[in-house]
Design a protein around this motif. Structure first.
Motif, PDB file in Angstrom:
ATOM      1  N   HIS A  60       0.845  -1.199   0.000  1.00 26.66           N
ATOM      2  CA  HIS A  60       0.000   0.000   0.000  1.00 26.66           C
ATOM      3  C   HIS A  60       0.882   1.251   0.000  1.00 26.66           C
ATOM      4  N   PHE A 100      -7.181  -6.100   6.829  1.00 27.71           N
ATOM      5  CA  PHE A 100      -8.334  -6.192   5.924  1.00 27.71           C
ATOM      6  C   PHE A 100      -7.871  -6.321   4.461  1.00 27.71           C
ATOM      7  N   TYR A 149     -17.372  -0.259   3.290  1.00 32.66           N
ATOM      8  CA  TYR A 149     -15.989   0.111   2.978  1.00 32.66           C
ATOM      9  C   TYR A 149     -15.125  -1.134   3.138  1.00 32.66           C
ATOM     10  N   ASN A 151     -12.376  -1.459   4.296  1.00 32.49           N
ATOM     11  CA  ASN A 151     -11.652  -1.432   5.583  1.00 32.49           C
ATOM     12  C   ASN A 151     -12.521  -2.053   6.683  1.00 32.49           C
ATOM     13  N   SER A 250      -8.778   9.216  -3.133  1.00 34.89           N
ATOM     14  CA  SER A 250      -8.064   8.060  -2.585  1.00 34.89           C
ATOM     15  C   SER A 250      -6.563   8.308  -2.708  1.00 34.89           C
ATOM     16  N   THR A 251      -5.774   7.438  -2.114  1.00 31.88           N
ATOM     17  CA  THR A 251      -4.317   7.636  -2.185  1.00 31.88           C
ATOM     18  C   THR A 251      -3.836   7.609  -3.642  1.00 31.88           C
TER      19      THR A 251
HETATM   20  P1  13P Z   1      -6.932   4.026  -0.049  1.00 29.95           P
HETATM   21  O1  13P Z   1      -7.805   2.976  -0.579  1.00 29.95           O
HETATM   22  O2  13P Z   1      -7.266   5.413  -0.526  1.00 29.95           O
HETATM   23  O3  13P Z   1      -5.484   3.719  -0.317  1.00 29.95           O
HETATM   24  O4  13P Z   1      -7.116   4.122   1.528  1.00 29.95           O
HETATM   25  C1  13P Z   1      -6.875   3.028   2.365  1.00 29.95           C
HETATM   26  C2  13P Z   1      -6.669   3.434   3.740  1.00 29.95           C
HETATM   27  O5  13P Z   1      -6.506   2.618   4.610  1.00 29.95           O
HETATM   28  C3  13P Z   1      -6.680   4.856   4.019  1.00 29.95           C
HETATM   29  O6  13P Z   1      -6.462   5.102   5.330  1.00 29.95           O
END
Ligand code: 13P
Ligand code: SF4
Length: 340
Positions: A60, A100, A149, A151, A250-251
């Motif tokens: 990530h 996750f 989500y 997560n 998002s990132t």
């Molecule tokens: P992203 O899917 O934008 O990478 O975000 C995941 C995450 O855990 C952000 O805190």
């Protein structure tokens, strides 16, 4: 709490120095040569074991530079990593991320070995809700679909209709064609989605312990101190932060913004490693604080990745009765388009 630093004690030989020199060039702005002497023997052994095991390393954007730029085969946001996990032909997936993410990879690859180098790498959002909470919400809102989500735990996904990430949340909500959805568990991401759609959103009170710490006042102060700064924020931040940002995504979307617009000065309102990794890729751009560290992401280290590849542990296992239901929600998500 941030995990205690580990000893890095493999010997740095001339052979290792030679074989890893090209990799050091990828991180030389953020990793000192003294640090590299500690990291390089691990990087070299991980590279060799990856080939031996037919393993792929997914990382990530919040992973530290020596992992992200030196041992990862694929880097990205949660959506990119889920899609990469779904399409890999490797026998082993090493997830350099949090629990996750590794569970999602396993859901999409039940027959493969999925390793998470530290099983304690959790997530405050995933811990904010249980399967029972989702069942109670369904009972309180009969007939309203549940968008979850990514997560979250596999058990929560199993109670859901479809998953999403921060990159496709609006598209997933709108794809259902209904006037109202239950959106779990991130209250701030839910508020962001609600601001982008006419679909009514019922939410939960989960927060990311990293992004909830940013404040709108911090962003105002940052702008006063650094004229012309461009502020990019992750949608897990509170609404007053997002209201003061130039771009929310998002990132991977933040990375896309930097690539496309090349701002001279930028603040990434997200986890610290994201900016660190971009410093290496965009040395001409000035990246300014604030940022906050995710203690869970920090648990993944080179020695733990090496140990995982040597021992093939810790391996992710999911109860098949849960996995079969959770997989449906994740697979539906991978078909949706990306919106940020
Ligand atoms: P992203 O899917 O934008 O990478 O975000 C995941 C995450 O855990 C952000 O805190
Ligand atoms: Fe979870 Fe926040 Fe860490 Fe992302 S940054 S893994 S949402 S605690």
């Amino acid at each position: 709490m941030i995990a205690a630093p580990e000893r890095l004690d493999l010997p740095y030989t001339d052979d290792i120095a030679r074989s890893t020199r090209h990799l050091y060039e990828r991180v030389s702005r953020t990793v000192t040569s003294a640090e590299w002497e500690l990291y390089a023997p691990y990087v070299a052994r991980i590279e060799a074991l990856k080939r031996e095991r037919n393993a792929v390393v997914l990382a990530h954007h919040y992973q530290s530079a020596e992992i992200y730029r030196c041992v990862a085969d694929i880097v990205g946001d949660s959506l990119t990593l889920a899609k990469a996990a779904a399409s890999t032909d490797a026998d082993v997936i090493v997830m350099c991320g949090v629990h996750f993410m590794a569970e999602t990879a396993k859901l999409l690859n039940p027959s493969k070995t999925v390793l998470l180098p530290d099983l304690a790498a959790g997530c405050s959002l995933a811990e904010s809700i249980t399967a029972e909470d989702v069942r109670a919400l369904r009972a309180a809102h009969p007939g309203v679909p549940v968008v979850t989500y990514v997560n979250t735990s596999a058990a929560v996904k199993a109670e859901s209709d479809v998953c999403c990430t921060s990159a496709n949340a609006v598209a997933v909500v709108e794809s259902l064609g209904v006037p109202k959805v239950i959106f779990l568990p991130d209250q701030y991401l839910a508020a962001f989605v609600a601001s982008k759609t006419n679909v009514e959103i019922v939410t939960w009170q989960g927060h990311c312990e990293v992004h909830e710490r940013f404040t709108g006042a911090e962003i105002v102060e940052l702008r006063e101190m650094h004229a012309g700064i461009v502020v990019l924020a992750h949608p897990e931040c509170p609404p007053d932060v997002l209201a003061n940002a130039d771009f929310v995504g998002s990132t991977t979307a933040m990375l896309g913004y930097v690539k496309e617009h090349r701002p001279a000065r930028v603040a990434m309102i997200t986890e610290c490693s994201m900016a660190g990794n971009l410093v290496e890729a965009f040395p001409e751009i000035e990246f300014l604080q604030p940022c906050n560290l995710c203690p869970h992401m920090r648990r993944i280290t080179l020695p733990k990745i090496l140990r995982a590849l040597e021992t093939m542990e810790p391996e992710i296992q999911i109860d098949p009765a849960i996995a079969d239901r959770a997989r449906i929600a994740v697979e539906r998500m991978t078909l949706a388009r990306r919106d940020t």
